[in-house]
Write an enzyme that holds these catalytic residues in place. Structure first.
Site, PDB file in Angstrom:
ATOM      1  N   ARG A 103       0.816  -1.210   0.000  1.00 29.00           N
ATOM      2  CA  ARG A 103       0.000   0.000   0.000  1.00 29.00           C
ATOM      3  C   ARG A 103       0.854   1.267   0.000  1.00 29.00           C
ATOM      4  O   ARG A 103       0.552   2.232  -0.715  1.00 29.00           O
ATOM      5  CB  ARG A 103      -0.963  -0.003   1.178  1.00 29.00           C
ATOM      6  CG  ARG A 103      -1.851   1.226   1.304  1.00 29.00           C
ATOM      7  CD  ARG A 103      -2.452   1.690  -0.012  1.00 29.00           C
ATOM      8  NE  ARG A 103      -3.083   0.625  -0.780  1.00 29.00           N
ATOM      9  CZ  ARG A 103      -3.333   0.684  -2.076  1.00 29.00           C
ATOM     10  NH1 ARG A 103      -2.951   1.760  -2.777  1.00 29.00           N
ATOM     11  NH2 ARG A 103      -3.913  -0.300  -2.706  1.00 29.00           N
ATOM     12  N   LYS A 138       1.835  24.913  -4.624  1.00 27.97           N
ATOM     13  CA  LYS A 138       0.570  24.351  -4.153  1.00 27.97           C
ATOM     14  C   LYS A 138       0.688  22.830  -4.131  1.00 27.97           C
ATOM     15  O   LYS A 138       0.096  22.105  -4.931  1.00 27.97           O
ATOM     16  CB  LYS A 138      -0.581  24.813  -5.041  1.00 27.97           C
ATOM     17  CG  LYS A 138      -0.795  26.319  -4.966  1.00 27.97           C
ATOM     18  CD  LYS A 138      -1.871  26.784  -5.918  1.00 27.97           C
ATOM     19  CE  LYS A 138      -2.034  28.306  -5.860  1.00 27.97           C
ATOM     20  NZ  LYS A 138      -3.053  28.795  -6.815  1.00 27.97           N
ATOM     21  N   LYS A 170       4.623  39.335  -4.881  1.00 29.61           N
ATOM     22  CA  LYS A 170       3.222  39.227  -5.260  1.00 29.61           C
ATOM     23  C   LYS A 170       2.455  40.470  -4.824  1.00 29.61           C
ATOM     24  O   LYS A 170       3.020  41.401  -4.242  1.00 29.61           O
ATOM     25  CB  LYS A 170       2.630  37.954  -4.672  1.00 29.61           C
ATOM     26  CG  LYS A 170       3.331  36.679  -5.205  1.00 29.61           C
ATOM     27  CD  LYS A 170       2.775  35.422  -4.597  1.00 29.61           C
ATOM     28  CE  LYS A 170       1.410  35.074  -5.148  1.00 29.61           C
ATOM     29  NZ  LYS A 170       1.502  34.642  -6.572  1.00 29.61           N
ATOM     30  N   GLU A 200       4.863  39.915  -9.767  1.00 30.32           N
ATOM     31  CA  GLU A 200       3.533  39.659 -10.322  1.00 30.32           C
ATOM     32  C   GLU A 200       2.837  40.972 -10.666  1.00 30.32           C
ATOM     33  O   GLU A 200       2.867  41.928  -9.882  1.00 30.32           O
ATOM     34  CB  GLU A 200       2.703  38.893  -9.293  1.00 30.32           C
ATOM     35  CG  GLU A 200       1.254  38.671  -9.670  1.00 30.32           C
ATOM     36  CD  GLU A 200       0.471  38.036  -8.537  1.00 30.32           C
ATOM     37  OE1 GLU A 200       0.692  36.843  -8.273  1.00 30.32           O
ATOM     38  OE2 GLU A 200      -0.341  38.738  -7.899  1.00 30.32           O
TER      39      GLU A 200
END
Length: 284
Positions: A103, A138, A170, A200
């Protein structure tokens, strides 16, 4: 396909933690109850879907850590394409060991192969352009190294690995710093000469400010293909251009055709479905 290599120490530690989580305090009580000690077995890990494989080294390490006597032979390496029914690897040895590791082995390989397969679909959609598909931060906590490796397996490229290897200014950084110019000047004063600086923007007016100050990369966020094309023309090769923001398989080709250098897609790692990999066991 370039040779894809993961840090063996990172692989070892991640697999050890996953096995400890799965085996718990008492080990595999089902296998130990049902399978007599010393029973030999052989299995094949096979794909049940079309896609791209990644995570073979982690699967192999899972069996090795449970029992060094288990033999693992890969028919397909990371970056290899498969069809339904393709045998990816063959495992043989003590049945208890194989069943106790299966697994963890399949969880790693299924997750990573899903990312590689989705990345390959994006890469195929933009193959007629200059654009490269890149990932984002992410990612699943503590699995970033493997998920970014899987993106490379699928033919994509990696964006920055973490907060410490590149500057990415950003909108919130700009708001707190006071302006694009202030943020860029502060970043240049702080960063070492080996550190790239990206910023950005989401309007052409902001892009003009960036061009006045200079940067290594400009991230063109949530722009339409029409605006992206204008932005690329304005940049004129003075810095790399990256498109981002809600780009999917239906829109990525149009974005790539604007002439951007890179397209970042968070979905590669946060929304890729697990690849269906099965295993068949024959008890000897």
């Amino acid at each position: 396909m370039q040779d894809l290599v993961l840090n063996p120490l990172t692989v070892r530690d991640a697999v050890a933690a996953a096995l400890a989580e799965d085996l718990g305090r008492a080990g595999d009580i089902t296998t130990n109850a049902c399978i007599p000690a010393g029973t030999p077995a052989a299995l094949v890990i096979a794909s049940r879907a079309k896609g791209v494989i990644s995570g073979v080294d982690l699967a192999q390490e899972a069996f090795r850590q449970i029992d060094p006597g288990v033999t693992f032979a890969a028919d397909v390496r990371d970056g290899g394409s498969v069809e339904p029914g393709t045998v990816v690897a063959r495992v043989s040895g003590p049945a208890r060991s194989i069943l106790s590791a299966e697994r963890v082995a399949l969880n790693f390989m299924g997750r990573m192969s899903g990312i590689a397969s989705l990345t390959a679909r994006y890469v195929e959609r933009v193959a007629h352009t200059r654009a490269r598909i890149v990932d984002t931060r992410k990612t699943t906590p503590l699995l970033r190294a493997f998920e970014k490796h899987a993106v490379r397996s699928g033919g994509g490229m990696n964006h920055r690995f973490g907060l410490d290897d590149a500057v990415l200014i950003k909108d919130n950084h700009i708001a707190v710093a006071g302006s694009i110019a202030a943020a860029l000047r502060a970043a240049k004063a702080h960063a070492g000469h080996m550190v790239k600086i990206e910023i950005e923007v989401d309007t052409l007016a902001q892009l003009v400010e960036v061009l006045d100050e200079g940067a290594d990369v400009v991230l063109l966020d949530n722009m339409s293909p029409t605006l992206l094309r204008q932005a690329v023309e304005m940049v004129g090769g003075r810095m790399l251009t990256e498109a981002s923001g809600g780009i999917n398989l239906d829109t990525v080709a149009a974005v790539a055709e604007t002439g951007v250098d890179m397209i970042s897609v968070g979905a590669l790692t946060h929304s890729a479905p697990v690849m269906d990999l099965g295993l068949d066991v024959t008890v000897g």
